[in-house]
Design a protein around this motif. Sequence first.
Motif, PDB file in Angstrom:
ATOM      1  N   LEU A   1       0.846  -1.201   0.000  1.00  0.00           N
ATOM      2  CA  LEU A   1       0.000   0.000   0.000  1.00  0.00           C
ATOM      3  C   LEU A   1       0.875   1.242   0.000  1.00  0.00           C
ATOM      4  O   LEU A   1       0.523   2.269  -0.579  1.00  0.00           O
ATOM      5  N   LEU A   2       2.014   1.169   0.678  1.00  0.00           N
ATOM      6  CA  LEU A   2       2.982   2.268   0.691  1.00  0.00           C
ATOM      7  C   LEU A   2       4.335   1.697   1.076  1.00  0.00           C
ATOM      8  O   LEU A   2       4.426   0.575   1.585  1.00  0.00           O
ATOM      9  N   THR A   3       5.390   2.461   0.803  1.00  0.00           N
ATOM     10  CA  THR A   3       6.744   2.034   1.159  1.00  0.00           C
ATOM     11  C   THR A   3       7.387   3.111   2.021  1.00  0.00           C
ATOM     12  O   THR A   3       7.038   4.297   1.932  1.00  0.00           O
ATOM     13  N   ILE A   4       8.322   2.681   2.868  1.00  0.00           N
ATOM     14  CA  ILE A   4       9.027   3.606   3.766  1.00  0.00           C
ATOM     15  C   ILE A   4      10.521   3.307   3.691  1.00  0.00           C
ATOM     16  O   ILE A   4      10.933   2.156   3.822  1.00  0.00           O
ATOM     17  N   ILE A   5      11.313   4.346   3.452  1.00  0.00           N
ATOM     18  CA  ILE A   5      12.769   4.239   3.612  1.00  0.00           C
ATOM     19  C   ILE A   5      13.124   5.216   4.726  1.00  0.00           C
ATOM     20  O   ILE A   5      13.078   6.432   4.532  1.00  0.00           O
ATOM     21  N   THR A   6      13.435   4.688   5.901  1.00  0.00           N
ATOM     22  CA  THR A   6      13.660   5.568   7.054  1.00  0.00           C
ATOM     23  C   THR A   6      14.885   6.445   6.811  1.00  0.00           C
ATOM     24  O   THR A   6      14.784   7.671   6.788  1.00  0.00           O
ATOM     25  N   ASN A   7      16.035   5.821   6.627  1.00  0.00           N
ATOM     26  CA  ASN A   7      17.264   6.573   6.346  1.00  0.00           C
ATOM     27  C   ASN A   7      18.236   5.655   5.613  1.00  0.00           C
ATOM     28  O   ASN A   7      17.947   4.489   5.393  1.00  0.00           O
ATOM     29  N   VAL A   8      19.380   6.198   5.256  1.00  0.00           N
ATOM     30  CA  VAL A   8      20.418   5.409   4.580  1.00  0.00           C
ATOM     31  C   VAL A   8      21.719   5.616   5.340  1.00  0.00           C
ATOM     32  O   VAL A   8      22.131   6.747   5.581  1.00  0.00           O
ATOM     33  N   ALA A   9      22.343   4.501   5.756  1.00  0.00           N
ATOM     34  CA  ALA A   9      23.631   4.574   6.452  1.00  0.00           C
ATOM     35  C   ALA A   9      24.560   3.516   5.860  1.00  0.00           C
ATOM     36  O   ALA A   9      24.123   2.631   5.134  1.00  0.00           O
ATOM     37  N   MET A  10      25.845   3.646   6.196  1.00  0.00           N
ATOM     38  CA  MET A  10      26.829   2.689   5.691  1.00  0.00           C
ATOM     39  C   MET A  10      26.711   1.400   6.488  1.00  0.00           C
ATOM     40  O   MET A  10      27.235   1.273   7.587  1.00  0.00           O
ATOM     41  N   ASP A  11      25.985   0.421   5.927  1.00  0.00           N
ATOM     42  CA  ASP A  11      25.774  -0.852   6.619  1.00  0.00           C
ATOM     43  C   ASP A  11      25.678  -1.963   5.571  1.00  0.00           C
ATOM     44  O   ASP A  11      25.255  -1.716   4.445  1.00  0.00           O
ATOM     45  N   HIS A  12      26.061  -3.175   5.943  1.00  0.00           N
ATOM     46  CA  HIS A  12      26.016  -4.338   5.041  1.00  0.00           C
ATOM     47  C   HIS A  12      26.750  -4.031   3.725  1.00  0.00           C
ATOM     48  O   HIS A  12      26.303  -4.407   2.636  1.00  0.00           O
ATOM     49  N   ARG A  13      27.893  -3.352   3.848  1.00  0.00           N
ATOM     50  CA  ARG A  13      28.587  -2.881   2.640  1.00  0.00           C
ATOM     51  C   ARG A  13      29.046  -3.999   1.723  1.00  0.00           C
ATOM     52  O   ARG A  13      29.106  -3.827   0.513  1.00  0.00           O
ATOM     53  N   GLU A  14      29.370  -5.157   2.323  1.00  0.00           N
ATOM     54  CA  GLU A  14      29.866  -6.261   1.477  1.00  0.00           C
ATOM     55  C   GLU A  14      28.782  -6.794   0.554  1.00  0.00           C
ATOM     56  O   GLU A  14      29.068  -7.457  -0.431  1.00  0.00           O
ATOM     57  N   PHE A  15      27.516  -6.478   0.858  1.00  0.00           N
ATOM     58  CA  PHE A  15      26.410  -6.942   0.015  1.00  0.00           C
ATOM     59  C   PHE A  15      25.749  -5.798  -0.768  1.00  0.00           C
ATOM     60  O   PHE A  15      25.283  -6.004  -1.887  1.00  0.00           O
ATOM     61  N   LEU A  16      25.667  -4.611  -0.147  1.00  0.00           N
ATOM     62  CA  LEU A  16      24.862  -3.534  -0.738  1.00  0.00           C
ATOM     63  C   LEU A  16      25.684  -2.501  -1.514  1.00  0.00           C
ATOM     64  O   LEU A  16      25.120  -1.769  -2.320  1.00  0.00           O
ATOM     65  N   GLY A  17      26.968  -2.424  -1.270  1.00  0.00           N
ATOM     66  CA  GLY A  17      27.777  -1.431  -1.971  1.00  0.00           C
ATOM     67  C   GLY A  17      28.602  -0.609  -1.003  1.00  0.00           C
ATOM     68  O   GLY A  17      28.314  -0.545   0.190  1.00  0.00           O
ATOM     69  N   HIS A  18      29.622   0.059  -1.540  1.00  0.00           N
ATOM     70  CA  HIS A  18      30.616   0.706  -0.679  1.00  0.00           C
ATOM     71  C   HIS A  18      30.444   2.206  -0.544  1.00  0.00           C
ATOM     72  O   HIS A  18      31.321   2.881  -0.029  1.00  0.00           O
ATOM     73  N   ASN A  19      29.331   2.739  -1.019  1.00  0.00           N
ATOM     74  CA  ASN A  19      29.061   4.163  -0.774  1.00  0.00           C
ATOM     75  C   ASN A  19      27.557   4.370  -0.618  1.00  0.00           C
ATOM     76  O   ASN A  19      26.759   3.466  -0.879  1.00  0.00           O
ATOM     77  N   LEU A  20      27.188   5.577  -0.182  1.00  0.00           N
ATOM     78  CA  LEU A  20      25.778   5.860   0.106  1.00  0.00           C
ATOM     79  C   LEU A  20      24.890   5.712  -1.116  1.00  0.00           C
ATOM     80  O   LEU A  20      23.757   5.240  -1.020  1.00  0.00           O
TER      81      LEU A  20
END
Length: 247
Positions: free
Chosen positions: A46-65
């Motif tokens: 029905l809706l989506t939420i992205i609370t914030n973006v921080a440097m976490d899980h970098r080995e899977f998600l990427g090495h920068n914001l």
Amino acid sequence: PQELPTFFEFVTAMAFLYFAQQRAELVILETGMGGRLDATNIVSPLLTIITNVAMDHREFLGHNLEMIAAEKAGIIKPGVPLITYVQQPRALVPIQAALTALKAPCYRGGRDFRAIRNGVNSFIYQGLGQTLKDLKTNLLGRHQFKNASLALAAVELLRERGFTIPEEAIRQGLLQVRWPGRLELIQEQPRLVLDGAHNPAAATTLAQALKHDLTYRRLILVLGVMADKDISGILKRLLPLAQVVIF
């Protein structure tokens, strides 16, 4: 050979089955990690939420914001509204690109809605269509006012979609909310607080709460961090506040 599901995929499938059996009217799904390739991302929300973006899980998600934000933006769906408190310009670029491509409306914290602190644990919510005064939350830390405003913006959008959520339910929900492991006060004499901060951004939030929202004479910090985390980034923010550290 066909791959077996991961533990998280299996538990997510179990959860979907349980929600269906219980005929759940409304389900709040939190991604396990990232979003784009997450097991939870097969839904039509029905809706989506992205609370914030921080440097976490970098080995899977990427090495920068930007890379991490692009993975998180993977939950945005065609025409489905997004609510977010992301404010870093670099992180907003891929999120805005996804919103434009999918023609999804966006409501941003600090611009379209906000929480204004007016007491130790009370705040005013200036929302998309309503203002609520003298709201109180049971959670420690002033960062929780932002989190609460995200939840209240979601409530406003759900009301537009036909859900009945009275103001009294909002006030009671904020007062009764519990979040185990996040600035959780489990004992008063001596004061004992648990927190699961596991990246520098969360450690900064914890440090702010230790400075401004908790009173104590001496801080004894008991700390354990897994090897895949940014250990020095976490230590840098917390060690200066403690008189004794136990690793």
